[in-house]
Scaffold this motif. Structure first.
Motif, mmCIF file in Angstrom:
data_model
loop_
_atom_site.group_PDB
_atom_site.id
_atom_site.type_symbol
_atom_site.label_atom_id
_atom_site.label_comp_id
_atom_site.label_asym_id
_atom_site.label_seq_id
_atom_site.Cartn_x
_atom_site.Cartn_y
_atom_site.Cartn_z
ATOM 1 N N LEU A 1 9.862 41.976 44.116
ATOM 2 C CA LEU A 1 9.669 40.874 45.063
ATOM 3 C C LEU A 1 8.423 41.096 45.918
ATOM 4 C CD1 LEU A 1 13.370 40.338 46.209
ATOM 5 C CD2 LEU A 1 12.053 38.930 44.609
ATOM 6 N N GLU B 1 5.167 38.669 45.910
ATOM 7 C CA GLU B 1 4.662 38.113 47.162
ATOM 8 C C GLU B 1 3.207 38.497 47.385
ATOM 9 O OE1 GLU B 1 6.808 37.022 51.242
ATOM 10 O OE2 GLU B 1 6.979 39.131 50.691
ATOM 11 N N VAL C 1 11.103 34.193 47.786
ATOM 12 C CA VAL C 1 9.938 34.610 46.999
ATOM 13 C C VAL C 1 9.939 33.990 45.605
ATOM 14 C CG1 VAL C 1 8.825 36.606 45.905
ATOM 15 C CG2 VAL C 1 9.603 36.751 48.268
ATOM 16 N N ARG D 1 8.803 29.507 47.449
ATOM 17 C CA ARG D 1 7.380 29.569 47.766
ATOM 18 C C ARG D 1 6.627 28.483 47.035
ATOM 19 N NH1 ARG D 1 4.725 34.572 46.316
ATOM 20 N NH2 ARG D 1 3.240 34.114 47.948
#
Length: 334
Positions: A55, A59, A326, A330
């Motif tokens: 993750l 990101e 995430v 997003r």
């Protein structure tokens, strides 16, 4: 954190290739004291740690697609060719084995792409991902703790190497940084590694040609093909002269004749060529990626309900919330 690849309009898309076993191994040892269990009561600390790092990487890099390489844990073409391959490594803890066996199912359930190539390893998936990215006009970031992936570094592929300190302290290696670390061009790394050997895989190097001599040899001669050709046709006279010239320029002792003797020694070339074959990742695997077909495995974003349900089974609420944000919420600006 700013992405290393500018994602302006028209820039190449990005493939994140993750060496899942390397992340699981590191997180197993780093997080075992937590004794984290999933909702079924099974060990989950390595799976949870791997997922958190994934993750963080997503990101950080904002990839268009993610693929996870997994080892075939039932057969190995390398071990068949060399029974002592990776010999000497400690027997895996049962809790780690359990989580290694479950990792693919977890990632598949999320809707991410995984590949367990028959008889091969995660690094072969990374090699194929780098080749796929170059062939399709994408960039690639390989996430791993394994040096083998350094052989895949190029203008379009970088390696995020996880070492002590976690994702935030992981160096992102490009050709320039690789050269700073090892003194070799990215295209020469595999030859350098074959000369040096790899103790972690129980692959001895060429006797007398270590991590200090190999970069000089490759820098002066350009490739091992040129070195072997000179030994075959000129008894290594040009190799010796080039190394002695380098020694004179740098104020060191002349080593040319000694290096040629070591390379011409019985078994030296065979050791180099064997290491090269063992270390070279397969770069022709079918990754199964179909980036122009929405909703296929590996493409982001993922379904929020699916992410919540699957990650929720690991029984860490904060990670479930992070995963939904995430992987699903997003807005991936393109």
């Amino acid at each position: 954190m700013t992405s290393p690849f500018p994602r302006a309009l028209g820039e190449p898309r990005l493939l994140l290739a993750v060496d899942a076993p390397s992340l699981l191994h590191r997180n197993h040892h780093a997080r075992a004291e937590s004794d984290l269990r999933d909702r079924s009561g099974r060990p989950a600390w390595a799976l949870h740690g791997m997922l958190r790092q994934i993750l963080e990487a997503i990101e950080r890099f904002d990839p268009d697609a993610v693929i996870f390489g997994l080892d075939d844990r039932t057969a190995s073409v390398r071990a068949k060719a060399y029974p002592d391959y990776k010999a000497g490594r400690a027997v895996k803890d049962a809790a780690l084995v359990d989580q290694l066996d479950r990792a693919g199912a977890l990632l598949d359930a999320l809707g991410l792409a995984t590949l367990t190539p028959a008889g091969l390893e995660a690094d072969d998936v990374s090699a194929s991902a780098a080749t796929w990215a170059g062939r399709n006009g994408w960039n690639c970031v390989i996430v791993t703790s394994d040096r083998d992936s350094f052989a895949h570094i190029s203008d379009h592929t970088k390696v995020l190497r996880l070492i002590d300190g976690g994702m935030g302290n992981a160096p992102l290696l490009n050709p320039d940084r690789l050269h700073t670390l090892y003194g070799v061009a990215a295209r020469q790394y595999l030859e350098f590694a074959a000369l040096r050997g790899d103790a972690s895989d129980n692959l001895p190097g060429v006797a007398g040609i270590g991590a200090k001599t190999a970069p000089v040899l490759l820098a002066q001669m350009g490739s091992m093909a040129a070195v072997w050709a000179d030994i075959d046709h000129c008894e290594g006279r040009h190799v010796a002269a080039a190394l002695d010239s380098w020694s004179t320029e740098t104020g060191g002792r002349r080593v040319g004749a000694a290096v040629v003797r070591r390379l011409a020694a019985p078994g030296a070339r065979e050791r180099y060529e064997f290491n090269l074959a063992m270390m070279a990742g397969r770069d022709d695997l079918d990754l199964g990626l179909t980036p122009d077909v929405p909703g296929t495995p590996g493409l982001l974003p993922l379904d929020a309900d699916r992410v919540s349900r699957v990650v929720g089974h690991l029984n860490v609420g904060a990670t479930t919330s992070l995963a939904v944000r995430v992987l699903s919420e997003r807005i991936l600006a393109r």
